[in-house]
Design a protein around this motif. Structure first.
Motif, PDB file in Angstrom:
ATOM      1  N   UNK A  43      -3.504   5.753   6.656  1.00 43.60           N
ATOM      2  CA  UNK A  43      -3.306   4.439   6.063  1.00 43.60           C
ATOM      3  C   UNK A  43      -4.618   3.857   5.547  1.00 43.60           C
ATOM      4  N   UNK A  44      -5.706   4.090   6.266  1.00 43.88           N
ATOM      5  CA  UNK A  44      -7.012   3.624   5.784  1.00 43.88           C
ATOM      6  C   UNK A  44      -7.330   4.270   4.432  1.00 43.88           C
ATOM      7  N   UNK A  45      -7.039   5.558   4.300  1.00 39.58           N
ATOM      8  CA  UNK A  45      -7.256   6.229   3.008  1.00 39.58           C
ATOM      9  C   UNK A  45      -6.422   5.568   1.911  1.00 39.58           C
ATOM     10  N   UNK A  46      -5.176   5.207   2.259  1.00 39.77           N
ATOM     11  CA  UNK A  46      -4.300   4.580   1.275  1.00 39.77           C
ATOM     12  C   UNK A  46      -4.812   3.202   0.879  1.00 39.77           C
ATOM     13  N   UNK A  47      -5.329   2.445   1.845  1.00 40.23           N
ATOM     14  CA  UNK A  47      -5.889   1.127   1.545  1.00 40.23           C
ATOM     15  C   UNK A  47      -7.103   1.271   0.633  1.00 40.23           C
ATOM     16  N   UNK A  48      -7.976   2.241   0.936  1.00 46.76           N
ATOM     17  CA  UNK A  48      -9.158   2.462   0.100  1.00 46.76           C
ATOM     18  C   UNK A  48      -8.753   2.853  -1.322  1.00 46.76           C
ATOM     19  N   UNK A  49      -7.735   3.697  -1.428  1.00 48.29           N
ATOM     20  CA  UNK A  49      -7.258   4.085  -2.759  1.00 48.29           C
ATOM     21  C   UNK A  49      -6.746   2.865  -3.524  1.00 48.29           C
ATOM     22  N   UNK A  55      -7.772  -0.229  -3.072  1.00 48.79           N
ATOM     23  CA  UNK A  55      -8.926  -1.061  -3.406  1.00 48.79           C
ATOM     24  C   UNK A  55      -9.678  -0.527  -4.626  1.00 48.79           C
ATOM     25  N   UNK A  56      -9.724   0.793  -4.741  1.00 51.84           N
ATOM     26  CA  UNK A  56     -10.509   1.402  -5.812  1.00 51.84           C
ATOM     27  C   UNK A  56      -9.666   1.805  -7.017  1.00 51.84           C
ATOM     28  N   UNK A  57      -8.479   1.228  -7.151  1.00 54.04           N
ATOM     29  CA  UNK A  57      -7.624   1.643  -8.265  1.00 54.04           C
ATOM     30  C   UNK A  57      -8.011   0.985  -9.580  1.00 54.04           C
ATOM     31  N   UNK A  75       0.862  -1.176   0.000  1.00 49.68           N
ATOM     32  CA  UNK A  75       0.000   0.000   0.000  1.00 49.68           C
ATOM     33  C   UNK A  75       0.905   1.235   0.000  1.00 49.68           C
ATOM     34  N   UNK A  76       0.626   2.176  -0.896  1.00 48.34           N
ATOM     35  CA  UNK A  76       1.472   3.367  -0.983  1.00 48.34           C
ATOM     36  C   UNK A  76       1.069   4.394   0.068  1.00 48.34           C
ATOM     37  N   UNK A 126      -9.389 -11.401  -0.033  1.00 47.41           N
ATOM     38  CA  UNK A 126      -9.591 -10.280   0.878  1.00 47.41           C
ATOM     39  C   UNK A 126     -10.765 -10.545   1.822  1.00 47.41           C
ATOM     40  N   UNK A 127     -11.859 -11.073   1.277  1.00 45.54           N
ATOM     41  CA  UNK A 127     -13.015 -11.412   2.105  1.00 45.54           C
ATOM     42  C   UNK A 127     -12.629 -12.453   3.137  1.00 45.54           C
ATOM     43  N   UNK A 128     -11.853 -13.437   2.732  1.00 46.69           N
ATOM     44  CA  UNK A 128     -11.414 -14.482   3.661  1.00 46.69           C
ATOM     45  C   UNK A 128     -10.492 -13.907   4.729  1.00 46.69           C
ATOM     46  N   UNK A 129      -9.612 -12.973   4.348  1.00 51.62           N
ATOM     47  CA  UNK A 129      -8.716 -12.331   5.321  1.00 51.62           C
ATOM     48  C   UNK A 129      -9.515 -11.652   6.429  1.00 51.62           C
ATOM     49  N   UNK A 130     -10.547 -10.909   6.010  1.00 46.11           N
ATOM     50  CA  UNK A 130     -11.360 -10.195   6.994  1.00 46.11           C
ATOM     51  C   UNK A 130     -12.195 -11.162   7.826  1.00 46.11           C
ATOM     52  N   UNK A 131     -12.874 -12.080   7.149  1.00 46.62           N
ATOM     53  CA  UNK A 131     -13.777 -13.001   7.849  1.00 46.62           C
ATOM     54  C   UNK A 131     -13.044 -13.858   8.862  1.00 46.62           C
TER      55      UNK A 131
END
Length: 221
Positions: A125-131, A133-135, A73-74, A148-153
């Motif tokens: 960092x949350x903003x960077x993660x969202x960026x 995800x939406x790239x 993540x940048x 990603x879903x499995x990581x969270x779940x």
């Protein structure tokens, strides 16, 4: 999240916030969390008048897994960050952070504002993660989305009423809203020593202005 699903705001609450527990004793918010989510949520309701519809808790393990799945993540820094305690060691400029660097960055309290510095870094960092995800590439890769879903779940704890169907519905409804930007703020507060212990106290007018517009939950919450 507004009732019409038109807006969503992330509000960070300092872990050292002074609250009173069910027995009327002064406690830090983080101390109550050691007893699980219920004491924490009761304190938020009774001390801040903040309605809580649901809760979701993600472990640090889940955080690391998400970054590992994304690859990196940048994060761009205006000034160098060196923190022996967290392990952060970054020059000014943009960095592609993997799991280890990301964890060191979000855990760092280096700076004159201590824990408020850490909150700022976590929000950045949350903003960077969202960026990331939406790239345009993540959601077009089914295997990556599944991972990603499995990581969270695998690292997620929620209340009994927040099931898979509810989470899927919320994510679908909020996808476009979050894509347009996620406003973030921190509960207005200031450091103060009380009875020899360092706390953070809510700044009355600012805290009320933040909490008062939040609608009461409909039904049991």
């Amino acid at each position: 999240i507004s009732a019409d699903r038109g807006t969503v705001t992330l509000v960070s609450i300092p872990r050292d916030l002074l609250v009173f527990d069910a027995d009327g004793q002064p406690r830090k918010l983080t101390d109550l969390f050691a007893g699980g989510p219920d004491p924490l949520l009761r304190a938020l309701r009774s001390n801040l008048g903040l309605p809580v519809n649901h809760f979701a808790m993600v472990s640090l393990g889940g955080f690391i897994d998400i970054v590992r799945t994304l690859g990196s993540v940048e994060v761009c820094l205006e000034r160098p960050l060196v923190d022996v305690k967290s392990g952060a060691d970054f020059e000014a400029g943009c960095h592609e952070m993997g799991p280890r660097d990301a964890l060191a960055f979000v855990r760092s309290r280096s700076g004159p504002r201590s824990d408020f510095e850490r909150i700022d870094r976590q929000q950045q960092f949350i903003r960077s993660v969202l960026a990331r995800l939406f790239d345009g590439r993540v959601f077009t890769d089914p295997a990556l989305v599944y991972q990603l879903v499995d990581d969270v779940a695998s690292n997620l704890v929620t209340d009994d009423r927040l099931g898979l169907a509810e989470m899927r519905s919320l994510s679908t409804e909020m996808l476009g809203v979050v894509r347009d930007g996620l406003p973030m703020m921190t509960l207005p507060s200031y450091p103060r020593t009380v009875a020899g212990r360092a706390y953070v106290l809510p700044y009355g007018p600012g805290a009320r202005a933040l909490v008062d517009p939040v609608p009461e939950p409909q039904g049991p919450g």
